[in-house]
Design an enzyme around this catalytic site. Structure first.
Site, PDB file in Angstrom:
ATOM      1  N   LYS A  52       0.841  -1.207   0.000  1.00  9.10           N
ATOM      2  CA  LYS A  52       0.000   0.000   0.000  1.00  9.10           C
ATOM      3  C   LYS A  52       0.876   1.257   0.000  1.00  9.10           C
ATOM      4  O   LYS A  52       0.636   2.198  -0.745  1.00  9.10           O
ATOM      5  CB  LYS A  52      -0.929  -0.007   1.229  1.00  9.10           C
ATOM      6  CG  LYS A  52      -2.003  -1.104   1.145  1.00  9.10           C
ATOM      7  CD  LYS A  52      -2.785  -1.285   2.449  1.00  9.10           C
ATOM      8  CE  LYS A  52      -3.698  -2.497   2.350  1.00  9.10           C
ATOM      9  NZ  LYS A  52      -4.527  -2.725   3.531  1.00  9.10           N
ATOM     10  N   GLN A  96      -4.257  -1.978   9.815  1.00  9.03           N
ATOM     11  CA  GLN A  96      -4.241  -3.292   9.152  1.00  9.03           C
ATOM     12  C   GLN A  96      -4.799  -4.379  10.078  1.00  9.03           C
ATOM     13  O   GLN A  96      -4.462  -4.430  11.262  1.00  9.03           O
ATOM     14  CB  GLN A  96      -2.798  -3.633   8.719  1.00  9.03           C
ATOM     15  CG  GLN A  96      -2.684  -4.850   7.829  1.00  9.03           C
ATOM     16  CD  GLN A  96      -3.334  -4.686   6.463  1.00  9.03           C
ATOM     17  OE1 GLN A  96      -3.534  -3.589   5.962  1.00  9.03           O
ATOM     18  NE2 GLN A  96      -3.708  -5.801   5.847  1.00  9.03           N
ATOM     19  N   ASP A 119     -10.774   2.498   4.262  1.00  7.73           N
ATOM     20  CA  ASP A 119     -11.022   1.051   4.143  1.00  7.73           C
ATOM     21  C   ASP A 119     -12.517   0.761   3.996  1.00  7.73           C
ATOM     22  O   ASP A 119     -12.899  -0.354   3.633  1.00  7.73           O
ATOM     23  CB  ASP A 119     -10.529   0.335   5.418  1.00  7.73           C
ATOM     24  CG  ASP A 119      -9.194  -0.349   5.218  1.00  7.73           C
ATOM     25  OD1 ASP A 119      -8.883  -0.722   4.071  1.00  7.73           O
ATOM     26  OD2 ASP A 119      -8.465  -0.521   6.212  1.00  7.73           O
TER      27      ASP A 119
HETATM   28  N1  GUN Z   1      -6.611  -7.158   6.197  1.00  7.19           N
HETATM   29  C1  GUN Z   1      -6.971  -7.831   5.062  1.00  7.19           C
HETATM   30  N2  GUN Z   1      -7.520  -6.995   4.164  1.00  7.19           N
HETATM   31  C2  GUN Z   1      -7.521  -5.768   4.715  1.00  7.19           C
HETATM   32  C3  GUN Z   1      -7.947  -4.492   4.265  1.00  7.19           C
HETATM   33  O1  GUN Z   1      -8.465  -4.300   3.158  1.00  7.19           O
HETATM   34  N3  GUN Z   1      -7.747  -3.462   5.140  1.00  7.19           N
HETATM   35  C4  GUN Z   1      -7.204  -3.627   6.371  1.00  7.19           C
HETATM   36  N4  GUN Z   1      -7.076  -2.561   7.151  1.00  7.19           N
HETATM   37  N5  GUN Z   1      -6.801  -4.803   6.813  1.00  7.19           N
HETATM   38  C5  GUN Z   1      -6.954  -5.868   5.986  1.00  7.19           C
END
Ligand code: GUN
Length: 293
Positions: A52, A96, A119
């Site tokens: 990211k 995350q 998100d």
């Molecule tokens: N863990 C797995 N997918 C995601 C996501 O799209 N965002 C976040 N914050 N954690 C994740």
């Protein structure tokens, strides 16, 4: 049969975003800024967050990765989130998942300012999505919808089977596909572990979105000719012939299903590559205050 090329579309969107950043810079406007918090050392989470941050760099967004140790208390994490909520420079804030067991993910998600929740996990955003109001949409459902749109796949009046009812994929994508919108206006059946005779449902479906979390679950005999199949699964299967020792596979038995499809998104190379660009798109939307002003 046409392959839905997630890599191609993801690159296309990244180029669009990079062009937009260039314009913002030229006009001395605010550059989108994403902050990602990671707690602990889960290797998969580390890889995702690094991806990211790298994507932000590639297109010219500002980004910061905040690393907190595994034993960080919930209180300290919540305080950090509140501090970032109040920081006007920060447009998008993500934590995350999964989190260490002593931290409540629900509390964390609800503490993030919904206006920075790129998100799309906050109840305000999921609720607004359900009501067909503008909201941040979670990365994977957003990626699926974007692929259908960019391949001009007809969804109106079509029967759509969604396999899996997770909060992150199955449930939101089932809502999006049934909304009065394009892509949408489909007649959706949400299938899950208690559904009886899934095959009967998939065989009647024009569009199948497989997000059930079971490798090779959707087989050729479950799909009708001309169906559109979106594979959301991602599984590591041990493969000694590969340098890494594994290969990636999805929820769909690709070799059996692909010949029957009008369109199919493969694994790897499909939805997975769309998720990071979806997050970047949400961050741009946040920076321009397009949803909440
Ligand atoms: N863990 C797995 N997918 C995601 C996501 O799209 N965002 C976040 N914050 N954690 C994740």
């Amino acid at each position: 049969m046409q392959i839905i090329d997630g890599k191609l579309i993801a690159e296309e969107i990244k180029n669009e975003l990079a062009t937009e950043v260039k314009r913002l810079k030229e006009q001395n406007l605010k550059i989108p800024y994403l902050v990602a918090i990671i707690v602990g050392n889960d290797p998969a989470s580390e890889t995702y967050v690094a991806g990211k941050v790298k994507a932000c760099e590639q297109i010219g967004f500002r980004s910061t990765e905040i690393r907190l140790s595994e034993d960080t208390g919930e209180k300290l994490l919540l305080e950090k989130i509140i501090q970032l909520n109040e920081d006007e420079e920060v447009d998008g804030l993500i934590v995350q998942l999964p989190l260490p067991k002593h931290i409540s993910p629900e509390k964390v998600i609800e503490t993030i300012d919904y206006r920075k929740d790129v998100d799309g996990f906050h109840p305000v955003n999921t609720g607004r999505m359900m009501l067909n109001l503008p909201s941040y949409i979670a990365a994977t459902p957003f990626g699926i919808i974007e692929l259908l749109k960019r391949y001009h796949i007809e969804t109106e009046g079509r029967r759509c089977a969604v396999l899996g009812r997770s909060n992150i994929v199955g449930t939101p994508v089932s809502i999006l596909m049934s909304r009065k919108a394009y892509p949408g206006n489909a007649t959706v059946t949400l299938c899950h572990s208690k559904t009886r005779n899934i095959k009967e449902i998939t065989l009647q479906s024009d569009i199948i979105i497989a997000a059930i979390g079971s490798p090779g679950f959707l087989t050729g005999d479950m799909v009708k000719d001309g169906a559109v199949v979106i594979d959301v699964g991602i599984h590591r299967i041990a493969d000694p012939t590969k340098k890494s020792g594994f290969r990636l596979t999805g929820d769909v038995k690709y070799d059996e299903v692909a010949p029957k499809c009008s369109y199919i998104s493969p694994v790897p190379g499909g939805v997975g590559l769309m998720t990071v660009v979806s997050l970047l798109k949400n961050t741009l939307i946040a920076s321009k205050k397009e949803i909440y002003g």
